[in-house]
Design an enzyme around this catalytic site. Structure first.
Site, PDB file in Angstrom:
ATOM      1  N   GLU A 109      11.569  -9.518 -19.804  1.00 56.19           N
ATOM      2  CA  GLU A 109      10.903  -8.537 -20.661  1.00 56.19           C
ATOM      3  C   GLU A 109      11.839  -8.241 -21.821  1.00 56.19           C
ATOM      4  O   GLU A 109      13.002  -7.921 -21.562  1.00 56.19           O
ATOM      5  CB  GLU A 109      10.594  -7.259 -19.881  1.00 56.19           C
ATOM      6  CG  GLU A 109       9.523  -7.495 -18.840  1.00 56.19           C
ATOM      7  CD  GLU A 109       9.130  -6.242 -18.067  1.00 56.19           C
ATOM      8  OE1 GLU A 109       9.631  -5.146 -18.399  1.00 56.19           O
ATOM      9  OE2 GLU A 109       8.336  -6.360 -17.139  1.00 56.19           O
ATOM     10  N   ALA A 135       2.771   0.853 -18.027  1.00 56.71           N
ATOM     11  CA  ALA A 135       2.003   1.564 -16.989  1.00 56.71           C
ATOM     12  C   ALA A 135       2.256   3.074 -16.989  1.00 56.71           C
ATOM     13  O   ALA A 135       1.339   3.856 -16.792  1.00 56.71           O
ATOM     14  CB  ALA A 135       2.298   0.972 -15.622  1.00 56.71           C
ATOM     15  N   MET A 158       0.842  -1.214   0.000  1.00 55.36           N
ATOM     16  CA  MET A 158       0.000   0.000   0.000  1.00 55.36           C
ATOM     17  C   MET A 158       0.869   1.253   0.000  1.00 55.36           C
ATOM     18  O   MET A 158       0.837   2.066   0.920  1.00 55.36           O
ATOM     19  CB  MET A 158      -0.946  -0.045   1.203  1.00 55.36           C
ATOM     20  CG  MET A 158      -1.998   1.055   1.272  1.00 55.36           C
ATOM     21  SD  MET A 158      -3.058   1.141  -0.166  1.00 55.36           S
ATOM     22  CE  MET A 158      -4.562   0.342   0.433  1.00 55.36           C
ATOM     23  N   GLY A 159       1.667   1.410  -1.058  1.00 51.51           N
ATOM     24  CA  GLY A 159       2.404   2.674  -1.252  1.00 51.51           C
ATOM     25  C   GLY A 159       1.534   3.620  -2.077  1.00 51.51           C
ATOM     26  O   GLY A 159       0.310   3.448  -2.135  1.00 51.51           O
ATOM     27  N   ARG A 160       2.214   4.579  -2.719  1.00 49.78           N
ATOM     28  CA  ARG A 160       1.461   5.576  -3.510  1.00 49.78           C
ATOM     29  C   ARG A 160       0.581   4.930  -4.577  1.00 49.78           C
ATOM     30  O   ARG A 160      -0.583   5.270  -4.745  1.00 49.78           O
ATOM     31  CB  ARG A 160       2.450   6.516  -4.214  1.00 49.78           C
ATOM     32  CG  ARG A 160       2.867   7.715  -3.418  1.00 49.78           C
ATOM     33  CD  ARG A 160       3.815   8.562  -4.264  1.00 49.78           C
ATOM     34  NE  ARG A 160       5.055   7.834  -4.420  1.00 49.78           N
ATOM     35  CZ  ARG A 160       6.188   8.148  -3.803  1.00 49.78           C
ATOM     36  NH1 ARG A 160       6.248   9.194  -3.028  1.00 49.78           N
ATOM     37  NH2 ARG A 160       7.274   7.420  -3.977  1.00 49.78           N
ATOM     38  N   HIS A 193       4.674  -3.692 -20.406  1.00 51.43           N
ATOM     39  CA  HIS A 193       5.232  -2.754 -19.416  1.00 51.43           C
ATOM     40  C   HIS A 193       4.967  -1.290 -19.823  1.00 51.43           C
ATOM     41  O   HIS A 193       5.897  -0.513 -20.040  1.00 51.43           O
ATOM     42  CB  HIS A 193       6.742  -3.012 -19.235  1.00 51.43           C
ATOM     43  CG  HIS A 193       7.246  -2.510 -17.893  1.00 51.43           C
ATOM     44  ND1 HIS A 193       8.286  -3.091 -17.218  1.00 51.43           N
ATOM     45  CD2 HIS A 193       6.856  -1.471 -17.108  1.00 51.43           C
ATOM     46  CE1 HIS A 193       8.509  -2.447 -16.085  1.00 51.43           C
ATOM     47  NE2 HIS A 193       7.655  -1.460 -15.998  1.00 51.43           N
ATOM     48  N   THR A 209       1.430  -4.962 -11.692  1.00 52.04           N
ATOM     49  CA  THR A 209       2.008  -3.823 -12.410  1.00 52.04           C
ATOM     50  C   THR A 209       3.326  -3.411 -11.754  1.00 52.04           C
ATOM     51  O   THR A 209       3.810  -2.307 -11.975  1.00 52.04           O
ATOM     52  CB  THR A 209       1.053  -2.600 -12.387  1.00 52.04           C
ATOM     53  OG1 THR A 209       0.678  -2.348 -11.024  1.00 52.04           O
ATOM     54  CG2 THR A 209      -0.180  -2.840 -13.220  1.00 52.04           C
ATOM     55  N   SER A 210       3.884  -4.304 -10.935  1.00 52.91           N
ATOM     56  CA  SER A 210       5.074  -3.952 -10.172  1.00 52.91           C
ATOM     57  C   SER A 210       6.343  -4.396 -10.908  1.00 52.91           C
ATOM     58  O   SER A 210       6.901  -3.644 -11.705  1.00 52.91           O
ATOM     59  CB  SER A 210       4.944  -4.577  -8.785  1.00 52.91           C
ATOM     60  OG  SER A 210       6.131  -4.526  -8.097  1.00 52.91           O
ATOM     61  N   ARG A 211       6.784  -5.620 -10.659  1.00 46.54           N
ATOM     62  CA  ARG A 211       7.928  -6.180 -11.376  1.00 46.54           C
ATOM     63  C   ARG A 211       7.668  -7.669 -11.577  1.00 46.54           C
ATOM     64  O   ARG A 211       7.133  -8.342 -10.674  1.00 46.54           O
ATOM     65  CB  ARG A 211       9.232  -5.990 -10.584  1.00 46.54           C
ATOM     66  CG  ARG A 211       9.771  -4.571 -10.552  1.00 46.54           C
ATOM     67  CD  ARG A 211      10.316  -4.127 -11.923  1.00 46.54           C
ATOM     68  NE  ARG A 211      10.923  -2.805 -11.883  1.00 46.54           N
ATOM     69  CZ  ARG A 211      10.312  -1.666 -12.229  1.00 46.54           C
ATOM     70  NH1 ARG A 211       9.057  -1.669 -12.651  1.00 46.54           N
ATOM     71  NH2 ARG A 211      10.972  -0.517 -12.177  1.00 46.54           N
TER      72      ARG A 211
HETATM   73  C1  DGY Z   1       8.953   2.432 -13.172  1.00 46.14           C
HETATM   74  O1  DGY Z   1       9.051   3.659 -13.264  1.00 46.14           O
HETATM   75  O2  DGY Z   1       9.518   1.788 -12.288  1.00 46.14           O
HETATM   76  C2  DGY Z   1       8.071   1.742 -14.157  1.00 46.14           C
HETATM   77  O3  DGY Z   1       8.123   0.381 -14.068  1.00 46.14           O
HETATM   78  C3  DGY Z   1       8.355   2.221 -15.578  1.00 46.14           C
HETATM   79  O4  DGY Z   1       7.784   3.455 -15.700  1.00 46.14           O
END
Ligand code: DGY
Length: 330
Positions: A268, A289, A155-157, A287, A237-239
């Protein structure tokens, strides 16, 4: 006075590039693909500054080969491509671009969640390829969204922005994991801080927003997917390396979970013949986002500000390793 030399490992928006070029001699890598690590090392060898991307490994070997390097400005919020302890040991400052990509990333998390939940990848492909026979009462049935339970892992930004959209838009109840409770999330979203196993068992949607580090690598494996509901939708959507991909593929194939939406994978790009691409219940984006015009411009501005502050010897506006302040390279 001679101008500092900076290597920019890919073309970034002019918003940032022009600011850097106004103050430094800039060598921009012109290709779409990243330089190899040998080439990166050669190009940075006589530079004071480096603009790196998440595809460029900033290693101890690179730092040792670049004795004049003072600042690494990563064009990303994540910095798992940078060996930060090695940078600190060499007195090299590291900057990143937090905040400006929060909304764009949360938008993609929600987009993937909706697409996977309503089987959008599968049904649009079917429609295009002639499998849309008629309106079918039992065709392409997805899951409902309103009032269901969302589990935010980290629960970050960005986790907060994703939860905000789904709580206010779809009335979802929010559970979350984080190192410490987040009073803001509790108060504004009625969110509840829980253990990961509780989150997995109770959530209809699990959205991952944790950093990649030694404790989160492989966090989602066969056991975690087994703990989730068969109707659950998993979004990352993280890694990519947070997920054991063979275990995810097995869970999607067996119906252990309903669907997944991924913006990140390992590796990737994911090879076009990868098993995950063959699964109709897996939506995969390359990737993207942070890929909006405004967000990439803002990232470029922050990236330039970090770089220029590093070259001047000032504190970086977004400084990943302020502990390097004591032994900064002059
Ligand atoms: C980040 O900034 O870490 C994203 O994965 C790419 O914008």
């Amino acid at each position: 006075m001679s101008r500092p030399k900076v290597f920019v490992a890919r073309r970034i928006p002019d918003e940032g590039l022009n600011r850097i070029a106004a103050a430094a001699d800039v060598d921009v890598w012109p290709d779409r693909l990243p330089p190899s690590s040998d080439v990166l090392r050669e190009r940075v060898a006589d530079c004071e500054g480096l603009v790196s991307l998440l595809t460029d490994r900033v290693s101890a070997a690179l730092l040792a080969a670049a004795p004049r390097l003072r600042v690494v400005s990563n064009f990303a919020v994540g910095f798992n491509n940078v060996d930060v302890p090695a940078c600190t040991a060499h007195g090299v400052c590291v900057g990143n671009t937090p905040g400006v990509l929060t909304d764009a990333t949360a938008d993609i998390a929600v987009t993937l969640l909706l697409a996977a939940t309503r089987r959008l990848g599968e049904c649009t492909t079917d429609a295009k390829q002639g499998r849309w026979l008629t309106w079918e009462p039992l065709g392409w049935l997805g899951q409902d969204l309103a009032g269901r339970t969302l589990g935010i892992v980290g629960m970050g930004r960005i986790g907060f922005a994703t939860a905000k959209r789904l709580h206010h838009g779809w009335g979802m109840k929010v559970l979350y994991t984080a190192r410490t409770p987040k009073p803001d999330a509790d108060r504004k979203l009625g969110a509840q801080h829980v253990e990961l196993n509780t989150l997995l068992a109770e959530s209809d949607f699990v959205s991952v927003h944790a950093d990649l580090n030694q404790t989160t690598k492989g966090l989602f494996g066969a056991e975690q997917f087994r703990r989730m509901k068969p109707s659950a939708v998993f979004v990352n959507t993280s890694r990519g390396p947070l997920v054991d991909q063979p275990a995810l593929a097995a869970a999607l194939r067996a119906g252990t979970i309903f669907a997944a939406g991924l913006d990140v994978t390992e590796p990737e790009p994911l090879p076009a013949d990868h098993e995950l691409f063959t699964l109709p219940n897996c939506v995969i984006a390359p990737h993207v986002a942070s890929a909006t015009v405004g967000t990439r411009d803002a990232m470029a501005r922050l990236c330039a500000e970090n770089l220029l502050a590093g070259l001047r010897g000032d504190p970086l506006p977004h400084w990943v390793n302020p502990e390097a302040a004591g032994n900064r390279r002059a």
